[in-house]
Design a protein around this motif. Structure first.
Motif, PDB file in Angstrom:
ATOM      1  N   GLY A   1      55.810  41.051  30.046  1.00 15.69           N
ATOM      2  CA  GLY A   1      54.757  40.207  30.231  1.00 15.69           C
ATOM      3  C   GLY A   1      53.281  40.617  29.805  1.00 15.69           C
ATOM      4  O   GLY A   1      53.316  41.677  28.835  1.00 15.69           O
ATOM      5  N   ARG A   2      52.018  40.346  30.640  1.00 15.54           N
ATOM      6  CA  ARG A   2      50.720  40.918  30.077  1.00 15.54           C
ATOM      7  C   ARG A   2      50.602  42.324  30.611  1.00 15.54           C
ATOM      8  O   ARG A   2      49.484  42.639  31.134  1.00 15.54           O
ATOM      9  CB  ARG A   2      49.740  39.764  30.406  1.00 15.54           C
ATOM     10  N   PHE A   3      51.411  43.265  30.269  1.00 16.00           N
ATOM     11  CA  PHE A   3      51.378  44.763  30.626  1.00 16.00           C
ATOM     12  C   PHE A   3      49.886  45.334  29.813  1.00 16.00           C
ATOM     13  O   PHE A   3      49.218  46.206  30.594  1.00 16.00           O
ATOM     14  CB  PHE A   3      52.300  45.597  30.224  1.00 16.00           C
ATOM     15  N   PHE A   4      49.524  44.581  28.727  1.00 17.06           N
ATOM     16  CA  PHE A   4      48.450  45.345  27.810  1.00 17.06           C
ATOM     17  C   PHE A   4      47.181  44.987  28.672  1.00 17.06           C
ATOM     18  O   PHE A   4      46.442  45.928  28.625  1.00 17.06           O
ATOM     19  CB  PHE A   4      48.591  44.601  26.656  1.00 17.06           C
ATOM     20  N   CYS A   5      46.853  43.943  29.183  1.00 19.83           N
ATOM     21  CA  CYS A   5      45.669  43.635  30.046  1.00 19.83           C
ATOM     22  C   CYS A   5      45.624  44.482  31.477  1.00 19.83           C
ATOM     23  O   CYS A   5      44.482  45.022  31.701  1.00 19.83           O
ATOM     24  CB  CYS A   5      45.768  42.089  30.580  1.00 19.83           C
ATOM     25  N   GLY A   6      46.662  44.995  31.895  1.00 22.00           N
ATOM     26  CA  GLY A   6      46.425  45.584  33.357  1.00 22.00           C
ATOM     27  C   GLY A   6      46.544  47.036  33.035  1.00 22.00           C
ATOM     28  O   GLY A   6      46.050  47.902  33.755  1.00 22.00           O
ATOM     29  N   TRP A   7      47.290  47.805  31.866  1.00 17.83           N
ATOM     30  CA  TRP A   7      47.554  49.013  31.616  1.00 17.83           C
ATOM     31  C   TRP A   7      46.728  49.721  30.455  1.00 17.83           C
ATOM     32  O   TRP A   7      46.563  50.991  30.588  1.00 17.83           O
ATOM     33  CB  TRP A   7      49.174  49.237  31.500  1.00 17.83           C
ATOM     34  N   ILE A   8      46.587  48.690  29.562  1.00 18.69           N
ATOM     35  CA  ILE A   8      46.027  49.274  28.296  1.00 18.69           C
ATOM     36  C   ILE A   8      44.423  49.121  27.897  1.00 18.69           C
ATOM     37  O   ILE A   8      43.752  49.945  27.472  1.00 18.69           O
ATOM     38  CB  ILE A   8      47.036  49.223  27.170  1.00 18.69           C
ATOM     39  N   CYS A   9      44.441  47.693  27.869  1.00 17.80           N
ATOM     40  CA  CYS A   9      43.014  47.343  27.386  1.00 17.80           C
ATOM     41  C   CYS A   9      41.802  47.842  27.757  1.00 17.80           C
ATOM     42  O   CYS A   9      41.587  47.878  29.311  1.00 17.80           O
ATOM     43  CB  CYS A   9      42.850  45.705  27.445  1.00 17.80           C
ATOM     44  N   PRO A  10      41.035  48.491  26.978  1.00 18.46           N
ATOM     45  CA  PRO A  10      40.012  49.326  27.611  1.00 18.46           C
ATOM     46  C   PRO A  10      38.677  48.266  28.186  1.00 18.46           C
ATOM     47  O   PRO A  10      38.059  48.641  29.189  1.00 18.46           O
ATOM     48  CB  PRO A  10      39.132  50.201  26.245  1.00 18.46           C
ATOM     49  N   LEU A  11      38.722  47.126  27.682  1.00 20.28           N
ATOM     50  CA  LEU A  11      37.744  46.267  28.119  1.00 20.28           C
ATOM     51  C   LEU A  11      38.172  45.673  29.551  1.00 20.28           C
ATOM     52  O   LEU A  11      37.416  45.672  30.463  1.00 20.28           O
ATOM     53  CB  LEU A  11      37.454  45.129  27.299  1.00 20.28           C
ATOM     54  N   GLY A  12      39.572  45.564  29.393  1.00 16.83           N
ATOM     55  CA  GLY A  12      39.985  45.080  30.798  1.00 16.83           C
ATOM     56  C   GLY A  12      39.786  46.016  31.916  1.00 16.83           C
ATOM     57  O   GLY A  12      39.538  45.812  33.161  1.00 16.83           O
ATOM     58  N   THR A  13      39.787  47.471  31.513  1.00 18.79           N
ATOM     59  CA  THR A  13      39.780  48.605  32.379  1.00 18.79           C
ATOM     60  C   THR A  13      38.465  48.634  33.014  1.00 18.79           C
ATOM     61  O   THR A  13      38.076  48.523  34.381  1.00 18.79           O
ATOM     62  CB  THR A  13      40.101  50.032  31.692  1.00 18.79           C
ATOM     63  N   LEU A  14      37.406  48.380  32.116  1.00 19.42           N
ATOM     64  CA  LEU A  14      36.003  48.315  32.596  1.00 19.42           C
ATOM     65  C   LEU A  14      35.665  47.287  33.626  1.00 19.42           C
ATOM     66  O   LEU A  14      35.029  47.398  34.569  1.00 19.42           O
ATOM     67  CB  LEU A  14      35.005  48.230  31.301  1.00 19.42           C
ATOM     68  N   ASN A  15      36.152  46.160  33.234  1.00 14.16           N
ATOM     69  CA  ASN A  15      36.098  44.789  34.197  1.00 14.16           C
ATOM     70  C   ASN A  15      36.688  45.041  35.372  1.00 14.16           C
ATOM     71  O   ASN A  15      36.273  44.563  36.515  1.00 14.16           O
ATOM     72  CB  ASN A  15      36.734  43.616  33.258  1.00 14.16           C
ATOM     73  N   HIS A  16      38.029  45.727  35.504  1.00 14.87           N
ATOM     74  CA  HIS A  16      38.738  46.135  36.536  1.00 14.87           C
ATOM     75  C   HIS A  16      37.863  47.144  37.514  1.00 14.87           C
ATOM     76  O   HIS A  16      37.590  46.795  38.583  1.00 14.87           O
ATOM     77  CB  HIS A  16      40.068  46.785  36.240  1.00 14.87           C
ATOM     78  N   PHE A  17      37.314  48.006  36.754  1.00 13.85           N
ATOM     79  CA  PHE A  17      36.542  48.995  37.661  1.00 13.85           C
ATOM     80  C   PHE A  17      35.427  48.393  38.238  1.00 13.85           C
ATOM     81  O   PHE A  17      35.134  48.433  39.642  1.00 13.85           O
ATOM     82  CB  PHE A  17      35.777  50.179  36.742  1.00 13.85           C
ATOM     83  N   PHE A  18      34.468  47.496  37.526  1.00 13.71           N
ATOM     84  CA  PHE A  18      33.354  46.715  38.026  1.00 13.71           C
ATOM     85  C   PHE A  18      33.700  45.670  39.319  1.00 13.71           C
ATOM     86  O   PHE A  18      33.155  45.408  40.281  1.00 13.71           O
ATOM     87  CB  PHE A  18      32.584  46.055  37.189  1.00 13.71           C
TER      88      PHE A  18
END
Length: 552
Positions: A87-104
């Motif tokens: 599934g969408r493991f890239f969005c939750g585990w790898i994507c750097p923009l996703g990580t920044l969005n997750h942090f905020f």
């Protein structure tokens, strides 16, 4: 390992991949020196565009728009193939923009009340918008336009950080260190020296870069981050075409969620920190295509009412994205209409801007636009800050693609770094010898040309003002020089005879590097300027027309 530990493992993965992204971003920038290997100028890092080349959306857009797959984009299979299983493991585990969005998003969530967080983390119909965007950009790519690259999250992050945020941070830090140093206080000077030494190893540029449209790029990026304070991972949920693509492929994943209502006490804690808005709560169907596999729901569930497993029983799962037929057809129509509308205006076909000077190794304009994703890598890596995003020079279809601006910087003769970092082959990878500027035209009679220099004699000092100036000839890097001088007898303002050397351009030798325009002492508008005519990549945009040789 208990599934409740998965959120902790995911955070470690996000930090590691964000660090790797930062390393690549930092190392794909001119640092004041180059590593020379077998006569080639190389960046001191392998696979400098690995994050972009591992992007499945970039690869698919490249295939559709150019009818070919650039070899480096085969790295995208490392993300695409596991998506079919996980599934969408890239969005939750790898994507750097996703990580920044997750942090905020996580930072703001701590200040929200429970009921408000629950409501905002429920699935909303507007989350389907990203799928309609994906349909539109795929149709446009199929018809030959790669504008969808502008919305790719990795491309967006590289472009925003490399051309706006980091140059701005560099300017602010240098000013702060200078202010500390100018205080004249010994301890503060030592602090400034120490901080400067530290930041020069992890953040500061070798020299301050400046980019046109940097403010607009930074404003868009900051707006994306600020939206997370309102809606959890808004970009990822509503706008990201890569997330939509991975959501479509995740339909066939064998990893899924199982809900056990008998073990649930309806506390709804599984929804408090949900990042995808995929409805993990009991009584609602789990939406597989929206799940980022953050595993926060599992970590927050004390009753083990939610579990992820391979080949789960899925009676409460919605496998596919929730799309409406009319909206999907409207997206197809929008994608199909984009290209003819863009190309019905002057630009690609007629009245091309003469100052549209592309980097050396660029494909002809049509194929260049088929491949360029506007990531900004070539602009960021340029050692002379010569490449900048276009605004109107290439028409709307070429928006934010690279253009050489000689007045800001010229193309270094021995440098081919822009071709080494291009992830899609819009700038074909060439060697210094193939470029042919450093070796001289005697050794390479057909160097890569990006344009031709011309003189405005009404502004040139030797031509218009009887003043000796040979700066352009001194800066010309070709051998033999494309700019040559001829002695001339002129009259000054008092009518006295003077001997000056007047410059001329040999179009057979000029490669269009822009060094002459960069160095011209006429500050407001240079007396010598470069246009794209004579560029190697175009058979039509030529100044010297040769008759075909007759057979003997």
């Amino acid at each position: 390992m208990s599934q409740q530990n998965l959120p902790r493992l995911r955070r470690i993965s996000q930090i590691v991949f964000l660090g790797l992204f930062w390393l690549h971003l930092y190392r794909t920038e001119f640092r004041g020196s180059f590593r020379i290997a077998e006569g080639e100028v190389r960046l001191p890092i392998p696979y400098p565009a690995i994050f972009l080349q591992s992007d499945p959306l970039v690869a698919i857009l490249n295939v559709l728009s150019s009818r070919a797959l650039y070899s480096g984009l085969l790295w995208s299979l490392t993300i695409l193939i596991p998506t079919f299983f996980l599934g969408r493991f890239f969005c939750g585990w790898i994507c750097p923009l996703g990580t920044l969005n997750h942090f905020f998003s996580s930072w703001k969530s701590e200040h929200k009340r429970g009921l408000e967080r629950l409501e905002r983390n429920r699935y909303k119909p507007w989350q389907a918008l990203k799928y309609y965007i994906l349909i539109a950009v795929l149709v446009a790519a199929l018809l030959g336009s790669n504008l969808g690259g502008i919305l790719d999250p990795i491309s967006l992050l590289v472009r925003s950080l490399g051309l706006s945020i980091l140059p701005g941070a560099n300017l602010a830090l240098e000013a702060s260190f200078g202010l500390l140093y100018r205080t004249g206080i010994g301890p503060l000077r030592l602090v400034a020296d120490g901080l400067h030494l530290l930041f020069s190893q992890i953040l500061l540029s070798f020299k301050q870069p400046y980019f046109r449209e940097g403010f607009l790029l930074g404003l868009i990026f900051l707006a994306i981050l600020v939206l997370n304070l309102r809606v959890t991972r808004f970009w990822c949920r509503a706008l990201c075409p890569l997330g939509a693509l991975l959501g479509v492929f995740s339909r066939w994943s064998i990893l899924g969620m199982e809900k056990h209502p008998s073990q649930c006490d309806d506390c709804n804690r599984c929804l408090l920190d949900c990042q995808g808005g995929d409805d993990p709560i009991p009584g609602a169907k789990w939406r597989k295509a929206e799940c980022h596999l953050c595993f926060n729901c599992v970590g927050d569930c004390d009753e083990s009412g939610i579990k992820f497993k391979f080949f789960p029983a899925t009676p409460t799962t919605i496998e596919a994205p929730d799309l409406k037929r009319r909206k999907a057809l409207a997206s197809v129509a929008v994608g199909a209409a984009v290209l003819p509308l863009l190309r019905a205006t002057p630009g690609l076909a007629v009245a091309r801007d003469e100052r549209l000077i592309r980097p050396p190794g660029s494909l002809d304009e049509k194929h260049f636009l088929d491949r360029c994703i506007r990531c900004g890598e070539c602009m960021k890596v340029c050692p002379n800050n010569a490449l900048h995003p276009t605004l109107a020079e290439a028409g709307l279809e070429g928006f934010w693609s690279p253009v050489l601006v000689p007045r800001i910087g010229y193309c270094e003769p021995s440098c081919v770094l822009c071709s080494q970092v291009c992830p899609t082959g819009a700038i074909w990878e060439i060697t210094s010898a193939e470029k042919g500027w450093a070796t001289g035209s005697d050794k390479n009679p057909k160097p890569v040309r990006i344009g031709t220099a011309f003189y405005d004699r009404g502004r040139c000092l030797p031509w218009a003002m009887a003043t000796e100036c040979i700066v352009c000839e001194e800066w010309c890097p070709t051998s033999p020089k494309a700019i040559y001088l001829r002695p001339a007898e002129v009259f000054d303002a008092e009518g006295k005879r003077k001997q000056v050397r007047q410059p001329y351009v040999d179009p057979e030798r000029c490669v269009g590097c822009g060094a002459c325009e960069f160095a011209c002492p006429m500050q407001d508008r240079p007396a010598v300027y470069v246009t794209s005519i004579g560029e190697s990549r175009s058979k039509a945009n030529q100044i010297i027309l040769r008759k075909p040789k007759r057979a003997v």
